[in-house]
Design a protein around this motif. Structure first.
Motif, PDB file in Angstrom:
ATOM      1  N   THR A   1      15.865  45.769  58.715  1.00 40.82           N
ATOM      2  CA  THR A   1      14.416  45.893  59.133  1.00 40.82           C
ATOM      3  C   THR A   1      14.146  47.237  59.527  1.00 40.82           C
ATOM      4  O   THR A   1      15.263  47.933  60.281  1.00 40.82           O
ATOM      5  CB  THR A   1      13.724  44.602  59.862  1.00 40.82           C
ATOM      6  N   GLY A   2      12.822  47.706  59.447  1.00 38.49           N
ATOM      7  CA  GLY A   2      12.738  48.993  59.899  1.00 38.49           C
ATOM      8  C   GLY A   2      13.376  50.088  59.367  1.00 38.49           C
ATOM      9  O   GLY A   2      13.914  50.918  60.015  1.00 38.49           O
ATOM     10  N   CYS A   3      13.216  50.247  57.812  1.00 34.05           N
ATOM     11  CA  CYS A   3      14.024  51.113  57.235  1.00 34.05           C
ATOM     12  C   CYS A   3      13.439  52.465  56.586  1.00 34.05           C
ATOM     13  O   CYS A   3      13.870  53.352  55.997  1.00 34.05           O
ATOM     14  CB  CYS A   3      14.603  50.587  55.863  1.00 34.05           C
ATOM     15  N   ASN A   4      12.168  52.632  57.229  1.00 37.40           N
ATOM     16  CA  ASN A   4      11.337  53.771  56.697  1.00 37.40           C
ATOM     17  C   ASN A   4      11.831  55.161  57.388  1.00 37.40           C
ATOM     18  O   ASN A   4      11.243  56.273  57.146  1.00 37.40           O
ATOM     19  CB  ASN A   4       9.697  53.576  56.659  1.00 37.40           C
ATOM     20  N   ARG A   5      12.306  54.904  58.497  1.00 34.49           N
ATOM     21  CA  ARG A   5      13.053  56.197  59.432  1.00 34.49           C
ATOM     22  C   ARG A   5      14.066  55.655  60.391  1.00 34.49           C
ATOM     23  O   ARG A   5      14.236  54.535  60.469  1.00 34.49           O
ATOM     24  CB  ARG A   5      11.679  56.781  60.268  1.00 34.49           C
ATOM     25  N   GLY A   6      14.428  56.831  60.874  1.00 34.23           N
ATOM     26  CA  GLY A   6      15.536  56.404  62.080  1.00 34.23           C
ATOM     27  C   GLY A   6      16.919  56.001  61.679  1.00 34.23           C
ATOM     28  O   GLY A   6      17.274  56.057  60.633  1.00 34.23           O
TER      29      GLY A   6
ATOM     30  N   ARG B   1       7.165  48.239  57.167  1.00 31.43           N
ATOM     31  CA  ARG B   1       5.803  47.786  57.352  1.00 31.43           C
ATOM     32  C   ARG B   1       5.156  47.969  56.283  1.00 31.43           C
ATOM     33  O   ARG B   1       4.136  47.395  55.679  1.00 31.43           O
ATOM     34  CB  ARG B   1       5.237  48.269  58.651  1.00 31.43           C
ATOM     35  N   SER B   2       5.095  49.289  55.873  1.00 36.32           N
ATOM     36  CA  SER B   2       4.062  50.085  54.912  1.00 36.32           C
ATOM     37  C   SER B   2       4.673  50.526  53.970  1.00 36.32           C
ATOM     38  O   SER B   2       4.607  52.001  53.653  1.00 36.32           O
ATOM     39  CB  SER B   2       2.997  50.778  55.728  1.00 36.32           C
ATOM     40  N   PRO B   3       5.234  49.917  52.885  1.00 34.60           N
ATOM     41  CA  PRO B   3       5.790  50.782  51.593  1.00 34.60           C
ATOM     42  C   PRO B   3       5.117  51.776  51.106  1.00 34.60           C
ATOM     43  O   PRO B   3       5.849  52.504  50.414  1.00 34.60           O
ATOM     44  CB  PRO B   3       6.607  49.611  50.673  1.00 34.60           C
ATOM     45  N   ASP B   4       3.601  51.774  50.875  1.00 37.85           N
ATOM     46  CA  ASP B   4       2.947  52.488  50.185  1.00 37.85           C
ATOM     47  C   ASP B   4       2.294  53.949  50.731  1.00 37.85           C
ATOM     48  O   ASP B   4       1.558  54.501  50.253  1.00 37.85           O
ATOM     49  CB  ASP B   4       1.594  51.657  49.455  1.00 37.85           C
ATOM     50  N   THR B   5       2.834  53.837  52.046  1.00 41.31           N
ATOM     51  CA  THR B   5       2.238  55.112  52.773  1.00 41.31           C
ATOM     52  C   THR B   5       3.143  56.420  52.792  1.00 41.31           C
ATOM     53  O   THR B   5       4.730  56.073  52.281  1.00 41.31           O
ATOM     54  CB  THR B   5       2.186  54.826  54.066  1.00 41.31           C
ATOM     55  N   LEU B   6       2.818  57.576  53.268  1.00 39.50           N
ATOM     56  CA  LEU B   6       3.614  58.667  53.352  1.00 39.50           C
ATOM     57  C   LEU B   6       4.713  58.417  54.344  1.00 39.50           C
ATOM     58  O   LEU B   6       5.909  59.166  54.004  1.00 39.50           O
ATOM     59  CB  LEU B   6       2.656  59.899  53.717  1.00 39.50           C
ATOM     60  N   GLN B   7       4.777  57.619  55.294  1.00 35.24           N
ATOM     61  CA  GLN B   7       5.780  57.366  56.331  1.00 35.24           C
ATOM     62  C   GLN B   7       6.982  56.532  55.555  1.00 35.24           C
ATOM     63  O   GLN B   7       8.083  56.725  56.047  1.00 35.24           O
ATOM     64  CB  GLN B   7       5.289  56.336  57.575  1.00 35.24           C
ATOM     65  N   SER B   8       6.690  56.077  54.378  1.00 34.10           N
ATOM     66  CA  SER B   8       7.913  55.441  53.961  1.00 34.10           C
ATOM     67  C   SER B   8       8.415  55.968  52.595  1.00 34.10           C
ATOM     68  O   SER B   8       9.038  55.522  51.808  1.00 34.10           O
ATOM     69  CB  SER B   8       7.564  53.942  53.521  1.00 34.10           C
ATOM     70  N   GLN B   9       7.976  57.251  52.278  1.00 33.83           N
ATOM     71  CA  GLN B   9       8.082  57.998  51.263  1.00 33.83           C
ATOM     72  C   GLN B   9       9.533  58.281  50.893  1.00 33.83           C
ATOM     73  O   GLN B   9      10.152  58.149  49.683  1.00 33.83           O
ATOM     74  CB  GLN B   9       7.536  59.426  51.350  1.00 33.83           C
TER      75      GLN B   9
ATOM     76  N   LEU C   1      18.751  49.325  45.150  1.00 41.42           N
ATOM     77  CA  LEU C   1      17.781  49.185  46.461  1.00 41.42           C
ATOM     78  C   LEU C   1      16.495  48.582  46.268  1.00 41.42           C
ATOM     79  O   LEU C   1      15.794  48.971  45.371  1.00 41.42           O
ATOM     80  CB  LEU C   1      17.739  50.480  47.083  1.00 41.42           C
ATOM     81  N   SER C   2      16.042  47.783  46.996  1.00 45.24           N
ATOM     82  CA  SER C   2      14.757  46.979  46.699  1.00 45.24           C
ATOM     83  C   SER C   2      14.113  47.122  48.267  1.00 45.24           C
ATOM     84  O   SER C   2      14.561  46.984  49.163  1.00 45.24           O
ATOM     85  CB  SER C   2      14.819  45.373  46.576  1.00 45.24           C
ATOM     86  N   VAL C   3      12.963  47.907  47.958  1.00 45.49           N
ATOM     87  CA  VAL C   3      11.972  48.091  49.256  1.00 45.49           C
ATOM     88  C   VAL C   3      11.106  46.882  49.383  1.00 45.49           C
ATOM     89  O   VAL C   3      10.440  46.652  48.274  1.00 45.49           O
ATOM     90  CB  VAL C   3      11.363  49.544  49.162  1.00 45.49           C
ATOM     91  N   ILE C   4      11.058  46.280  50.455  1.00 45.74           N
ATOM     92  CA  ILE C   4      10.351  45.008  50.562  1.00 45.74           C
ATOM     93  C   ILE C   4       9.399  45.101  52.191  1.00 45.74           C
ATOM     94  O   ILE C   4       9.838  45.695  52.913  1.00 45.74           O
ATOM     95  CB  ILE C   4      11.199  43.844  50.952  1.00 45.74           C
ATOM     96  N   GLN C   5       8.095  44.641  51.534  1.00 45.17           N
ATOM     97  CA  GLN C   5       7.200  44.638  52.970  1.00 45.17           C
ATOM     98  C   GLN C   5       7.463  43.682  53.984  1.00 45.17           C
ATOM     99  O   GLN C   5       7.760  42.729  53.198  1.00 45.17           O
ATOM    100  CB  GLN C   5       5.861  44.802  52.353  1.00 45.17           C
ATOM    101  N   LEU C   6       7.593  44.070  55.172  1.00 45.33           N
ATOM    102  CA  LEU C   6       8.046  43.100  56.339  1.00 45.33           C
ATOM    103  C   LEU C   6       7.354  43.632  57.463  1.00 45.33           C
ATOM    104  O   LEU C   6       8.030  44.715  58.020  1.00 45.33           O
ATOM    105  CB  LEU C   6       9.500  42.773  56.106  1.00 45.33           C
ATOM    106  N   GLU C   7       6.528  43.011  58.104  1.00 40.68           N
ATOM    107  CA  GLU C   7       6.067  43.256  59.511  1.00 40.68           C
ATOM    108  C   GLU C   7       6.761  42.149  60.518  1.00 40.68           C
ATOM    109  O   GLU C   7       6.317  40.809  60.243  1.00 40.68           O
ATOM    110  CB  GLU C   7       4.483  42.999  59.569  1.00 40.68           C
ATOM    111  N   ALA C   8       7.740  42.557  61.034  1.00 42.53           N
ATOM    112  CA  ALA C   8       8.635  41.452  61.871  1.00 42.53           C
ATOM    113  C   ALA C   8       7.872  40.730  62.585  1.00 42.53           C
ATOM    114  O   ALA C   8       8.254  39.520  63.138  1.00 42.53           O
ATOM    115  CB  ALA C   8       9.568  42.267  62.617  1.00 42.53           C
TER     116      ALA C   8
END
Ligand code: NDP
Length: 257
Positions: free
Chosen positions: A12-17, A41-49, A61-68
């Motif tokens: 979980t929480g893979c778009n940064r850090g 949380r937001s695969p379609d945003t710049l933060q997840s680019q 690699l599969s990117v999956i939307q998940l708000e924990a």
């Protein structure tokens, strides 16, 4: 880590850090996992680019939307992962997503404490409950194997700041009251999970990644994200039933509760 990488991961929480670095290092192993489910949380945003760019490059690699903190989102993610696994189990779940706020005993209020608890404790609880059947399936697929991460493991990203025994060493220097309380609760959740799921062959361990240069850790932190994650992956690879129910740091040292 050669020869001992589990087949499937969900982080979980893979778009940064730390989450993003875990994904990167697993993908570039000589023997990478067959499938990594990297959630954000937001695969379609710049933060997840950066993460979505990786998924264009790596077919495992599969990117999956998940708000924990949202049971609807967690259930939908589980259904999608289940579909992609095609009847197989999930070997490793890493509850990495977390938040930290600056609060003292004087400044903390109900809103902040609840918000931090919701992300750092309720989130991992909801995610683990939802994915438990897939972890159980993985453990059963290897029912003769000893407890280790290639069989089935749930890993909770915690912190030394949640240690009650060591609290006096940093309490005055680091005013993150809600965070400390939430991670102490996460440690208890990990220990309860270890006791409960021992009979099912699922390893449950909490990890302190060190003080790491991320948005959460800040630029002054002592470790690069690369150093921390390299250490964490070595530690995860070496875990066995003796480590279930414990809090270990990124170098494998046990941290007292
Ligand atoms: P970052 O702030 O860099 O990243 C946090 C990640 O968690 C982001 O991907 C964020 O997504 C995600 N996240 C936050 N809330 C939620 C939520 N409700 N649902 C889903 N995802 C969410 O933190 P780090 O990488 O540094 O931290 C990762 C873990 O390591 C945390 O649990 C933290 O407590 C722990 N840790 C970190 C230390 C450090 O020094 N960095 C030290 C000790 C522990 P989004 O971008 O959408 O907000």
């Amino acid at each position: 880590m050669a020869g001992s990488v589990p087949h499937t991961f969900l982080i979980t929480g893979c778009n940064r850090g730390i989450g993003l670095e875990l994904v990167k290092q697993l993908l570039t192993k000589p023997n990478p996992p067959e499938r990594i489910f990297a959630t954000c949380r937001s695969p379609d945003t710049l933060q997840s680019q950066e993460l979505t760019n990786l998924s264009a490059k790596y077919s495992n690699l599969s990117v999956i939307q998940l708000e924990a903190t949202d049971p609807v989102s967690v259930t939908a993610a589980m259904k999608e992962v289940e579909k992609q696994l095609k009847g197989r189990g999930l070997n490793v779940l890493i509850n990495n997503a977390g938040i930290m706020t600056e609060t003292t005993l004087e400044s903390v209020d109900d809103k902040d404490l609840l918000n931090v608890f919701t992300t750092n404790v309720v989130g991992p609880m909801l995610v683990t409950k939802a994915f438990l059947p897939l972890l159980m399936k993985a453990a059963e697929e290897n029912s003769q194997a000893h407890m280790n991460w290639t069989r089935a493991a749930m890993i909770n990203m915690s912190t030394i700041l949640g240690s009650i025994k060591l609290n006096a060493e940093s309490f005055l220097m680091k005013p993150v009251l809600s965070y400390r309380c939430s991670k102490a609760a996460l440690n208890m959740l990990t220990n309860c999970q270890a006791l409960r799921y021992k009979q099912d062959g699922i390893l449950c361990t909490a990890i302190h990644p060190g003080w790491v240069q991320t948005d959460l850790g800040g630029p002054e932190a002592s470790l690069t994200v690369d150093q921390s994650v390299s250490g964490i992956l070595k530690v995860l690879c070496s875990l066995n039933e003796k480590h279930s129910g414990l809090l270990l740091d990124w170098e494998g040292k046990t941290i007292p509760w």
